[in-house]
Design a protein around this motif. Sequence first.
Motif, mmCIF file in Angstrom:
data_model
loop_
_atom_site.group_PDB
_atom_site.id
_atom_site.type_symbol
_atom_site.label_atom_id
_atom_site.label_comp_id
_atom_site.label_asym_id
_atom_site.label_seq_id
_atom_site.Cartn_x
_atom_site.Cartn_y
_atom_site.Cartn_z
ATOM 1 N N ASP A 209 -2.061 8.417 -9.227
ATOM 2 C CA ASP A 209 -3.235 9.275 -9.375
ATOM 3 C C ASP A 209 -2.878 10.763 -9.312
ATOM 4 N N ARG B 100 2.860 8.917 -7.033
ATOM 5 C CA ARG B 100 1.421 8.687 -6.974
ATOM 6 C C ARG B 100 0.893 8.510 -8.395
ATOM 7 N N THR C 72 -0.199 15.105 -2.502
ATOM 8 C CA THR C 72 -0.911 14.791 -3.741
ATOM 9 C C THR C 72 -0.102 15.252 -4.954
ATOM 10 N N HIS D 16 0.784 -1.238 0.000
ATOM 11 C CA HIS D 16 0.000 0.000 0.000
ATOM 12 C C HIS D 16 0.813 1.282 0.000
ATOM 13 N N THR E 93 -1.366 5.013 -4.674
ATOM 14 C CA THR E 93 -2.602 5.731 -4.986
ATOM 15 C C THR E 93 -3.270 6.138 -3.682
ATOM 16 N N GLY E 94 -4.136 7.129 -3.775
ATOM 17 C CA GLY E 94 -4.859 7.562 -2.587
ATOM 18 C C GLY E 94 -5.695 6.452 -1.996
ATOM 19 N N ASP E 95 -6.389 5.699 -2.847
ATOM 20 C CA ASP E 95 -7.249 4.617 -2.348
ATOM 21 C C ASP E 95 -6.426 3.563 -1.617
ATOM 22 N N SER E 96 -5.276 3.209 -2.187
ATOM 23 C CA SER E 96 -4.448 2.185 -1.564
ATOM 24 C C SER E 96 -3.871 2.673 -0.237
ATOM 25 N N ARG F 214 -5.238 4.876 1.787
ATOM 26 C CA ARG F 214 -6.323 4.873 2.774
ATOM 27 C C ARG F 214 -6.607 3.464 3.276
ATOM 28 N N THR F 215 -6.567 2.500 2.362
ATOM 29 C CA THR F 215 -6.741 1.110 2.772
ATOM 30 C C THR F 215 -5.622 0.693 3.718
ATOM 31 N N LEU G 176 -0.272 10.027 1.710
ATOM 32 C CA LEU G 176 -1.647 10.366 1.358
ATOM 33 C C LEU G 176 -1.813 11.882 1.252
#
Length: 595
Positions: free
Chosen positions: A544, A542, A534, A473, A479-482, A484-485, A531
Amino acid sequence: MKRQREPGDAVSYQTESVGVLVIGAGAAGARAAIESVRRGVDTSDLLVLGKRGHGDAHTTWARGGVNGALGTRDPEDSPAIHAADTLKEGHFLNDPAKVETVAWEMPGHLRELDDWGMAFSRTDDGEIDQRYFGAQSFRRTAFAGDHTGESLLDTLVARARELEVPYRENLTVTKLVADGDRVYGAVAVDLDDGSVHLIGASEVVLAAGGYAAIYDRHTSRDDENTGDGPALALDAGAAVTDTEFVQFHPTGMAVDESDPEWEPWRGRLVTEAVRGEGGRLYNAEGERFMERYSPDQMELDARDVVARAIAQEVREGRGTENDGVYLDISHRDADFVRERLPRMYERFQDLGVGLSEEPVEVAPTAHYGMGGVVVDDYGETDVSGLFAVGETMAGVHGANRLGGNSLAETLVFGAVAGERIAARDPAPGTVPSRLVASVVEPHVAGLAALADSDGSHTPGGVLADLQTLMWDHAGILRTGDSLRTGLDRLGEIRTASEDLGVGPLGSESFELALDVGFAVTAAETVLRGALERTESRGAHYRTDHRDTDPDWRRHVHYRAADVGLVRSTASVGEPSDTVQAAVDADHELDYHQLE
């Protein structure tokens, strides 16, 4: 559930006092101690603590070399160009003042090591030899074969012994005693006999390494670089910064994990010196793929560039059987390889592979944390008396470390901190009774509660889960989603870390349980910083947010608070006119001199 300890299980502790306590016995700690004594600190007022035996530190695994603009091979090199290369490699997120300190001080430090007997490799006329390293404009990396770190630490340890610097081995520091404004000492556990020690000190130097081993595949030694230094500093009230920048070295060993002979070598460093001496990278289709990614600098482009290129080749199906690529130096003469890369040659020879005859499989591996503890120009935090040096500190490397600068940083800032400390003429420190009651005794009780507990999880299992989480992660591509996970999963791991089955004080599982606590703290700063940021810059990429954002040319700081970690940002300084001129001159490595 954990067994509840009875009142009679309380652990006593021994007390002592010194003027200067150095935590960590690698190059940075040794150099700080040496300079303190050279500048007048009495050896009876100083103590160096090491988690391992004397001379046994992670420094020994730094193999390829140490930077300094001696100009042995390229007389046109200079400290200003060294600083410019460092800033460019760090994507201008470095602290320019610290960069310039390292660049200007290092030639003298190399000559000093030479005077102290370090076994540098030599040119034909007896000068300290220098080789190419990635993203360096000139041959600036001094070396001792491919065992530079080992030779450097041996030299420092010998010098420390000459000066009779006191050293105590096999002690691990569990807490700094501080009130947020000043540090007063530390609590440590003796890993040999399980005894607990409260050591008062007026000045404390954290030289406890970095945090790259919070990743699944890494170049660190077992149970080291798990974030001890940054976590201890955070707990004491200092700030950490830029920990989202983790360097993934392009060439760790890619191995068949089902083979018990090879599996222990997974991720271990194949020194950049192999590429610096002409090694080439090929994919499984026989293509020298760096021609597509960096036709001018090829295999000696910045580490983040080469690591991402390898990851891309593997992801697109051109990787080897073990998800890597091939590193090949067989076009060089066998005697040359044995002379210039003796440790690498011996390692692969022992595994049945002839480095001078055939390619070896390599893949990116977590290698170095560019972030760390926030310090001033002397290595001191804003907690008075608390210093951080070496990989524990932040500021020199920015978003990506220039190869050969890690050992340089340890030498320079170890000496800078030692000089600063000696100027204060530190007297033996005393831990105030209010902190004994509010900090020391509750902490020692916590150590007692941790020892011999019978929780549901093993420390090794929890640490392995954390390392997998970080690789999956917060790895090379993010990535942002990863992320956060990853933070959600980290909460589960933190819960598991509070329910461990642990052996007695000083046992292997007890030490590993401490490492888990440090690693969880370090991991949170990495995930949150990655995170928050950005953009893509240096080692932080990143998918994203692929572009570098000028508005993100700032540091992300974290401090511990009652509500958890509190974030802030800080601006980045500007280089001197001399270094800016070197940046503007845009010097660049001509890789093809190696062809």
